[in-house]
Every structure is written in C-alpha cells, then in structure tokens.
Design an enzyme around this catalytic site. Structure first.
Site, PDB file in Angstrom:
ATOM      1  N   ASP A  95     -11.604   2.301   3.751  1.00 23.88           N
ATOM      2  CA  ASP A  95     -11.804   0.854   3.619  1.00 23.88           C
ATOM      3  C   ASP A  95     -13.291   0.495   3.549  1.00 23.88           C
ATOM      4  OD1 ASP A  95      -9.777  -0.923   3.206  1.00 23.88           O
ATOM      5  OD2 ASP A  95      -9.214  -1.133   5.318  1.00 23.88           O
TER       6      ASP A  95
ATOM      7  N   GLN B 125      -5.283  -1.854   9.584  1.00 26.54           N
ATOM      8  CA  GLN B 125      -4.957  -3.133   8.939  1.00 26.54           C
ATOM      9  C   GLN B 125      -5.441  -4.294   9.810  1.00 26.54           C
ATOM     10  OE1 GLN B 125      -3.392  -3.479   5.824  1.00 26.54           O
ATOM     11  NE2 GLN B 125      -3.903  -5.631   6.120  1.00 26.54           N
TER      12      GLN B 125
ATOM     13  N   LYS C 139       0.848  -1.204   0.000  1.00 23.79           N
ATOM     14  CA  LYS C 139       0.000   0.000   0.000  1.00 23.79           C
ATOM     15  C   LYS C 139       0.879   1.248   0.000  1.00 23.79           C
ATOM     16  CE  LYS C 139      -3.712  -2.527   2.167  1.00 23.79           C
ATOM     17  NZ  LYS C 139      -4.410  -2.956   3.380  1.00 23.79           N
TER      18      LYS C 139
END
Ligand code: NAP
Length: 280
Positions: free
Chosen positions: A119, A96, A52
C-alpha cells in the site's frame, strides 16, 4: 463534451497483462500472495476487501483474509503483522483502513515489513517516494498517473491542483506529480478562495469526500478533471466529488464515478503485489 477517462477498461487491460506476468512468475516458482487484515466490520471496507479478493482470484494471486474483532488490542494486531512479516509465502501485507479509533494505525503501518508494504504507507516507502526513489507508491495516486499516461495527457509544466491532503491520496499524489515535473498546488479545508485556485488548474484532482463539491464555475475551460471521491448518497447511489453533468460540458477529459479511479486503485494494488513478488 469531455472524453471519458475509462478507468474500468484500463484496469481490465492491466489485470489481463498481470495475469500473464503471474503465470510467468509461477514458472520460476515465485508465487504472489497477499494478506489483508481488517479490524472491525466497516461496511464499505468489507466491499473493498471483497473486490481486492476478486481481483487476486482473477490474476492468480493467492489471497488470505484476517478478520479481527472490533475490540482487538494493539498488541494483537502488531503480533499478527509480525507473524505475516515472517511468513515467506506472504509477499504483500495490507491493513484495510479505517481501523477502530483505539488502535494506532501509524504504528501498525510502521510494523509492516517495507518489502511487503504494497500500500506504500510505511514511512520508509513515503520517504523514498519523497526523494524520487523507486518504491511502493500508494495505489490511488499510482492509478491516477497511469490513467493520465494511458490517454497521453501531458503533465510536465502543467498546473496541477489537488484538493485533499490525506496521507493516502493527496500527499503521495503531490509527490507523483512533482516527479512528473508539474507545478503543484494542494488545497485543504482551510484553503481560502478555493475557486480562484481550481480555476487555474490544467489538471484538477479532487479527493475530499464531498458529493458534487466541484461545479462548472470552478473549473477552467478544457481542463482535465479527476474525481477520486466516493460518496454513498441516501438513495444508495455512488457519487463523486465533482458535479459530473455540469463539469463534463466544459472540460476536455473527466473520470466517471464509478468506473474511473476506483478500479485503477485495485489494479495498482495487484501491480504492487507482483512487484513485491519479483523483489524477493
Ligand atoms: P480524508 O482523509 O478524509 O481527507 C479529506 C481531505 O479533504 C482532507 O485533507 C481535508 O482537509 C480535505 N477537505 C475536506 N473538505 C474540504 C473542502 N471543503 N475544501 C477543500 N478540502 C477539503 O479523505 P481520503 O481518505 O483522502 O478520501 C477522500 C475521498 O476519496 C473519499 O470520498 C474517499 O472515499 C475517496 N477515496 C477513493 C479512492 C478510490 O480508489 N477511488 C481511494 C481513496 C479514497 P483537512 O486536511 O484540512 O481536513
């Protein structure tokens, strides 16, 4: 022999276009910046975070990484998220997963400002997606839809079968497919006679984390099959949930692992960060 749905190539094209878009945004003094929080040192997560960071670098998105120790208390995690919510320069926040079991991941997701929820895991984003409103859609489902669109694969009226009902893949994907007017069936570990269902699929999407679970006998002739699974085999190789060699001979389109859904997920994250930057 099936045509390969080349996620790696499409993701590259998307990143190139985003780079131009980011340059334009910067001219308007809008600077995209992503903050990624990782708790503990899960090896796979470290690789995802690195990828990322690389993508952000390529596109011109600022990237900040917060590595918290395994023993981090819930209050510390929430305080960090609150601090990042308040920082004006941060446009997107990503936690994450997985995080250590003593932490409440749902509570953490709920603490992220929905405007920075790149997200798409905040209940507000989930609810908006459910009623078809414009919102942040989780990156993996978004990437799958984009891949199908790129190859002009019709979705409307098709029988779409999804294996896996996780909050990050299966469930949001179901919403995306409904929005595209597909007839959707979702299967999970308690589903009976799964082969009878998978054989009805015009589009079969598999996200269960079981290497080579889907074999040739389980798919319909000329179906489109999408492999979300990412399983690390004992020999270190990456393998999907679909038995590629067997299935590829029978279907019309197939995604490879690696090089299919994975790169699309990261490209869609970048797209969501750009979207968040434009929204401010
Ligand atoms: P997850 O949270 O572990 O969920 C797995 C789902 O599969 C569950 O709904 C489970 O059913 C179902 N399942 C397990 N065994 C099954 C079986 N034998 N038959 C039918 N359904 C079964 O997994 P996830 O996070 O969604 O990830 C799934 C896979 O996708 C993993 O390999 C992961 O690494 C990969 N992934 C890849 C990307 C990417 O960008 N390429 C992104 C995310 C995930 P129950 O609900 O009944 O337990």
């Amino acid at each position: 022999m099936a045509e390969i749905l080349n996620g790696k190539e499409l993701a590259k094209k998307i990143r190139t276009n985003l780079k131009v878009e980011v340059e334009e945004l910067k001219k308007q003094k809008k600077y995209p910046k992503l903050a990624v929080i990782m708790v503990g040192n899960d090896q796979a997560s470290s690789i995802y975070v690195k990828n990322k960071s690389k993508a952000c670098d390529e596109i011109g998105i600022d990237f900040e990484e917060y590595l918290l120790p395994e023993e981090t208390a819930m209050q510390e995690l929430l305080s960090l998220i609150t601090k990042l919510n308040e920082e004006k320069e941060i446009k997107g926040i990503l936690l994450q997963s997985p995080i250590p079991a003593h932490l409440d991941i749902q509570k953490a997701f709920e603490t992220i400002n929905p405007k920075k929820d790149v997200d798409g895991f905040h209940p507000i984003s989930v609810g908006q997606a459910c009623i078809g409103q414009d919102t942040f859609i989780p990156c993996t489902p978004l990437g799958i839809v984009r891949l199908l669109e790129e190859y002009k694969i019709p979705i409307e009226g098709k029988n779409v079968v999804i294996l896996g009902r996780s909050n990050i893949v299966g469930k949001p994907l179901m919403q995306c497919m409904l929005k595209k007017n597909a007839t959707v069936t979702i299967c999970h570990s308690k589903t009976r006679n799964i082969q009878e269902i998978t054989k009805q699929a015009d589009i079969l999407i598999v996200a269960i984390g079981k290497p080579k679970f889907i074999t040739e006998e389980m798919v319909k002739e000329n179906a489109v099959v999408i492999d979300v699974g990412m399983n690390r085999l004992e020999n270190g190789k990456l393998c999907g949930d679909i038995d590629f060699e067997g299935v590829e001979k029978k279907v019309s389109y197939i995604t490879p692992v690696p090089g299919g859904v994975g790169p699309m997920t990261i490209a869609m994250l970048m797209q969501n960060v750009v979207k968040a930057t434009k929204m401010e």
